[in-house]
Design a protein around this motif. Structure first.
Motif, mmCIF file in Angstrom:
data_model
loop_
_atom_site.group_PDB
_atom_site.id
_atom_site.type_symbol
_atom_site.label_atom_id
_atom_site.label_comp_id
_atom_site.label_asym_id
_atom_site.label_seq_id
_atom_site.Cartn_x
_atom_site.Cartn_y
_atom_site.Cartn_z
ATOM 1 N N THR A 43 -6.040 5.249 1.361
ATOM 2 C CA THR A 43 -5.379 6.362 2.082
ATOM 3 C C THR A 43 -5.005 7.529 1.182
ATOM 4 O O THR A 43 -4.946 8.648 1.648
ATOM 5 C CB THR A 43 -3.723 5.873 2.211
ATOM 6 O OG1 THR A 43 -3.232 5.094 1.043
ATOM 7 C CG2 THR A 43 -3.743 4.473 3.252
ATOM 8 N N SER A 53 -0.783 -1.750 10.590
ATOM 9 C CA SER A 53 -0.459 -1.299 9.131
ATOM 10 C C SER A 53 -1.357 -0.464 8.675
ATOM 11 O O SER A 53 -2.336 0.098 9.355
ATOM 12 C CB SER A 53 -0.516 -2.823 8.110
ATOM 13 O OG SER A 53 -2.002 -3.036 8.058
ATOM 14 N N THR A 54 -1.361 -0.077 7.323
ATOM 15 C CA THR A 54 -2.134 1.111 6.839
ATOM 16 C C THR A 54 -3.504 0.404 7.122
ATOM 17 O O THR A 54 -4.584 1.263 7.133
ATOM 18 C CB THR A 54 -1.854 1.248 5.330
ATOM 19 O OG1 THR A 54 -1.420 0.285 4.671
ATOM 20 C CG2 THR A 54 -0.706 2.224 5.195
ATOM 21 N N LYS A 55 -3.883 -0.646 6.991
ATOM 22 C CA LYS A 55 -5.075 -1.582 6.854
ATOM 23 C C LYS A 55 -5.788 -1.752 8.305
ATOM 24 O O LYS A 55 -6.861 -1.440 8.372
ATOM 25 C CB LYS A 55 -5.299 -3.049 6.199
ATOM 26 C CG LYS A 55 -4.790 -2.999 4.566
ATOM 27 C CD LYS A 55 -4.755 -4.327 4.322
ATOM 28 C CE LYS A 55 -3.286 -4.886 4.224
ATOM 29 N NZ LYS A 55 -2.943 -6.138 3.509
ATOM 30 N N ALA A 56 -4.934 -2.045 9.101
ATOM 31 C CA ALA A 56 -5.460 -2.616 10.515
ATOM 32 C C ALA A 56 -4.524 -2.611 11.748
ATOM 33 O O ALA A 56 -3.349 -2.853 11.413
ATOM 34 C CB ALA A 56 -6.266 -3.953 10.375
ATOM 35 N N ARG A 82 2.670 9.065 16.103
ATOM 36 C CA ARG A 82 2.231 8.156 15.106
ATOM 37 C C ARG A 82 0.902 7.468 15.485
ATOM 38 O O ARG A 82 0.762 6.442 14.645
ATOM 39 C CB ARG A 82 3.275 7.043 14.968
ATOM 40 C CG ARG A 82 4.696 7.750 14.666
ATOM 41 C CD ARG A 82 5.584 6.440 14.361
ATOM 42 N NE ARG A 82 5.532 5.970 13.129
ATOM 43 C CZ ARG A 82 5.758 6.192 11.894
ATOM 44 N NH1 ARG A 82 6.672 7.358 11.523
ATOM 45 N NH2 ARG A 82 5.415 5.406 10.729
ATOM 46 N N VAL A 88 3.045 0.627 10.013
ATOM 47 C CA VAL A 88 3.327 2.274 10.195
ATOM 48 C C VAL A 88 3.259 2.456 11.663
ATOM 49 O O VAL A 88 3.207 3.939 12.009
ATOM 50 C CB VAL A 88 2.108 2.915 9.262
ATOM 51 C CG1 VAL A 88 2.455 2.659 7.821
ATOM 52 C CG2 VAL A 88 0.886 2.243 9.672
ATOM 53 N N SER A 114 -6.164 6.543 9.103
ATOM 54 C CA SER A 114 -5.047 5.673 8.729
ATOM 55 C C SER A 114 -3.693 6.507 8.689
ATOM 56 O O SER A 114 -3.734 7.607 9.577
ATOM 57 C CB SER A 114 -5.439 5.110 7.243
ATOM 58 O OG SER A 114 -4.415 4.169 7.024
ATOM 59 N N PHE A 115 -2.954 5.892 8.283
ATOM 60 C CA PHE A 115 -1.606 6.477 8.274
ATOM 61 C C PHE A 115 -1.538 7.334 6.840
ATOM 62 O O PHE A 115 -1.811 6.579 5.698
ATOM 63 C CB PHE A 115 -0.311 5.652 8.238
ATOM 64 C CG PHE A 115 0.742 6.263 8.530
ATOM 65 C CD1 PHE A 115 1.393 6.800 9.627
ATOM 66 C CD2 PHE A 115 1.667 6.172 7.406
ATOM 67 C CE1 PHE A 115 2.522 7.548 9.705
ATOM 68 C CE2 PHE A 115 2.938 6.447 7.566
ATOM 69 C CZ PHE A 115 3.543 7.404 8.561
ATOM 70 N N ILE A 155 0.791 -1.362 0.040
ATOM 71 C CA ILE A 155 -0.093 0.050 -0.016
ATOM 72 C C ILE A 155 0.753 1.175 -0.079
ATOM 73 O O ILE A 155 0.555 2.430 -0.787
ATOM 74 C CB ILE A 155 -0.878 0.219 1.245
ATOM 75 C CG1 ILE A 155 -2.172 -1.121 0.839
ATOM 76 C CG2 ILE A 155 -1.762 1.186 1.452
ATOM 77 C CD1 ILE A 155 -2.835 -1.345 2.300
ATOM 78 N N VAL A 156 1.795 1.424 0.767
ATOM 79 C CA VAL A 156 2.546 2.368 1.054
ATOM 80 C C VAL A 156 3.371 2.987 -0.410
ATOM 81 O O VAL A 156 3.184 4.114 -0.878
ATOM 82 C CB VAL A 156 3.595 2.423 2.013
ATOM 83 C CG1 VAL A 156 4.617 3.881 2.044
ATOM 84 C CG2 VAL A 156 2.860 2.546 3.516
ATOM 85 N N ARG A 178 -8.371 5.361 14.290
ATOM 86 C CA ARG A 178 -9.443 4.619 13.284
ATOM 87 C C ARG A 178 -10.837 4.861 13.190
ATOM 88 O O ARG A 178 -11.428 5.226 14.370
ATOM 89 C CB ARG A 178 -9.322 3.091 13.054
ATOM 90 C CG ARG A 178 -7.690 2.824 12.646
ATOM 91 C CD ARG A 178 -7.497 1.260 12.584
ATOM 92 N NE ARG A 178 -6.253 0.985 12.348
ATOM 93 C CZ ARG A 178 -5.351 0.999 11.254
ATOM 94 N NH1 ARG A 178 -5.937 1.223 10.342
ATOM 95 N NH2 ARG A 178 -4.011 0.846 11.156
ATOM 96 N N ILE A 194 -2.548 6.101 15.342
ATOM 97 C CA ILE A 194 -3.727 5.947 14.156
ATOM 98 C C ILE A 194 -4.948 5.861 14.923
ATOM 99 O O ILE A 194 -5.146 5.152 15.700
ATOM 100 C CB ILE A 194 -3.372 4.709 13.281
ATOM 101 C CG1 ILE A 194 -2.120 4.980 12.805
ATOM 102 C CG2 ILE A 194 -4.555 4.479 12.260
ATOM 103 C CD1 ILE A 194 -1.622 3.613 11.952
ATOM 104 N N ASP A 251 2.660 -3.150 4.914
ATOM 105 C CA ASP A 251 3.291 -1.996 5.633
ATOM 106 C C ASP A 251 2.766 -1.352 6.678
ATOM 107 O O ASP A 251 1.806 -0.912 7.183
ATOM 108 C CB ASP A 251 3.154 -0.623 4.639
ATOM 109 C CG ASP A 251 3.343 -1.136 3.377
ATOM 110 O OD1 ASP A 251 4.662 -1.362 3.078
ATOM 111 O OD2 ASP A 251 2.875 -0.643 2.383
#
Lengths: 367, 126
Positions: free
Chosen positions: A225, B58-61, A290, B36, A314-315, A35-36, A294, A292, B34
């Motif tokens: 994202t 991760s970006t997802k969960a 950092r 994060v 998200s990030f 994804i990144v 959600r 997150i 990834d």
């Protein structure tokens, strides 16, 4: 009904896609790079997204059709020029958002791009308002591909001559091999880009051309994202039938004429909200460090009052920090306001931020 | 010689005398995507066998990281909290999560050897 696949399913597989079920379809969430990298690649080069699961609804009709659709869609459809598009909504009688959509004026009617998960209820709602003589159909012969990123225009120009001259939210017909594609300069990533409606039989050739030109495949993970950094709503998360466009901070999407004249579903409520403001409103939120925050995370004031909830978080890979949006008591919605978010039972500092988090200028013509 | 053992939650445990170094496997990072965000425990924290000890996102969960053995946290890898991508880059080396003073060595016996873990992964595809 079984799980549906797009015309590109096998091609995604060969590109190393990981699939997830999404709105009844098996869709790629990411490919080999993850994804990144996919996110960054879209912001710096160009990426393609298979968005064929979305509804491409064509409604045939003349001026009367504009009038009819204006009852449920608060866009200025009477004034919408040929091949111009608008971001708008399908509203219920309380002004709540049944779906968010892109509507384009075509020579014989309107093209509406709908969210995959909302297709059926949207068509159900729209058909209630249409005369029996009006013809409408959901396109199943054409795939829908988004090409997004700063290199999109120069790449697409190689096969669709003249596409580079399209302005943001404008479209046109372009020949591809022996078929005609409809291309709009639009997208949902915050980047310059295009959406291409192309024959299912030709779509693989188009994708192979993209791959030869260093366009990378991008999955739903990075799409999420990218749109989040761009401050764009995801239906079912940031928007639903209990939220109206004013609360969603999307009043820019309702034209001046429609705001004054009304004449659409839920206008009585929306009119009041336009005049008096709303009790809650969608804002951007940046948590400290950092952390997150959600969807579902609760937002508190500094004096520990519960004042809202995160709807997407998200990030943000391009910003290299967490980003979120959510609905908050309007009193606390001013940019820079310090708030708290509760993640895994711990309280963290966060602040209210202007949307979008990430902004690039779209091509408006001129130079 | 230290031996590396594996849990069904895809953590690895490397024993060094009375302490054990614990992290998540390469397979786990591939499933997560990834990374994060990482939260590692404070030193001194007591952990139960298979108790939630760290967090990885991760970006997802978000996912919990469990300690496959009980004991007391003696050190945490703060560098992965500062740069979570280290976990993707070197999950079974620089990307370790925490060190534990082993309470009960026999708990290690129920963990898998690397051959057993390879087999387990094949039989339990995600």
């Amino acid at each position: 009904m079984g799980v549906q696949k797009t015309a590109l399913y096998d091609l995604h597989k060969s590109l190393g896609a990981k699939f997830v079920p999404f709105a009844g379809y098996e869709m790629p969430i990411q490919y080999k790079d993850g994804i990144v990298k996919e996110h960054i690649y879209t912001r710096t080069g160009a990426g393609f997204f298979d968005v064929s699961h979305m509804g491409q609804l064509f409604i045939q009709g003349n001026e009367n059709l504009s009038k009819t659709l204006e009852k449920i869609i608060p866009a200025d459809l009477k004034e919408l020029k040929l091949n111009h598009s608008k971001y708008s909504f399908l509203l219920n009688d309380k002004g709540g958002v049944i779906d968010d959509l892109i509507i384009t004026k075509r020579s014989k009617g309107f093209l509406i791009i709908l969210n995959a998960a909302c297709k059926d209820k949207d068509i159900n709602q729209i058909s209630k308002f249409l005369d029996k003589s009006i013809r409408y159909s959901l396109d199943r012969k054409n795939s829908l591909i988004a090409l997004q990123g700063p290199k999109s225009a120069e790449i697409l120009e190689k096969i669709f001559k003249g596409v580079i001259q399209l302005k943001f939210m404008q479209g046109g017909e372009f020949r591809y091999e022996d078929s005609v594609s409809y291309v709009t300069r639009s997208g949902y990533t915050g980047e310059d880009g295009f959406e291409i409606s192309i024959d299912n039989k030709k779509v693989k050739n188009l994708i192979n051309f993209f791959i030869e030109n260093n366009v990378k495949p991008i999955g739903l993970g990075a799409r999420d994202t990218l749109r989040l950094e761009a401050g764009l709503c995801l239906y079912g998360h940031d928007l639903d039938e209990n939220i109206n466009p004013i609360e969603a901070n999307l009043k820019w999407a309702i034209s001046k004429r429609r705001r004054t004249e009304g004449g659409f579903n839920g206008f009585n409520i929306i009119k009041k909200d336009l005049e008096n403001g709303t009790s809650k409103i969608r804002v951007g939120i940046i948590p400290e460090g950092r952390i997150i925050a959600r969807e579902g995370v609760k937002i508190f004031s500094e004096d520990e009052k519960e004042i809202g909830k995160i709807t997407s978080g998200s990030f943000g890979p391009s910003l290299n920090q967490p980003v979120a949006m959510g609905y908050i008591d309007t009193k606390y919605s001013k940019e820079g306001t310090a708030v708290n978010v509760k993640v895994r039972d711990k309280i963290y500092n966060a602040k209210i931020c202007k949307l979008p988090f990430y902004k690039k200028n779209h091509f408006k013509g001129g130079e | 010689m230290s031996e590396v053992k594996f849990s069904k939650n895809h953590e690895w445990v490397k024993t060094e005398g009375d302490t054990a170094v614990i992290g998540i496997t390469k397979h786990a990072t591939e499933m997560l995507g990834d990374i994060v965000f990482v939260e590692v425990p404070e030193s001194g924290k007591t952990v139960e066998i298979n108790g939630q000890t760290a967090v990885v996102e991760s970006t997802k969960a978000a996912s919990d990281v469990y300690s496959p053995i009980s004991g007391e946290v003696v050190e945490s890898n703060k560098s992965i909290a500062d740069d979570p991508s280290k976990v993707n880059a070197d999950p079974e080396g620089e990307g370790w999560f925490f060190k534990i003073k082993i309470k009960n060595k026999s708990e290690l016996d129920s963990l898998m050897s690397s051959t057993e873990y390879e087999k387990f992964k094949k039989e339990n595809p995600s």
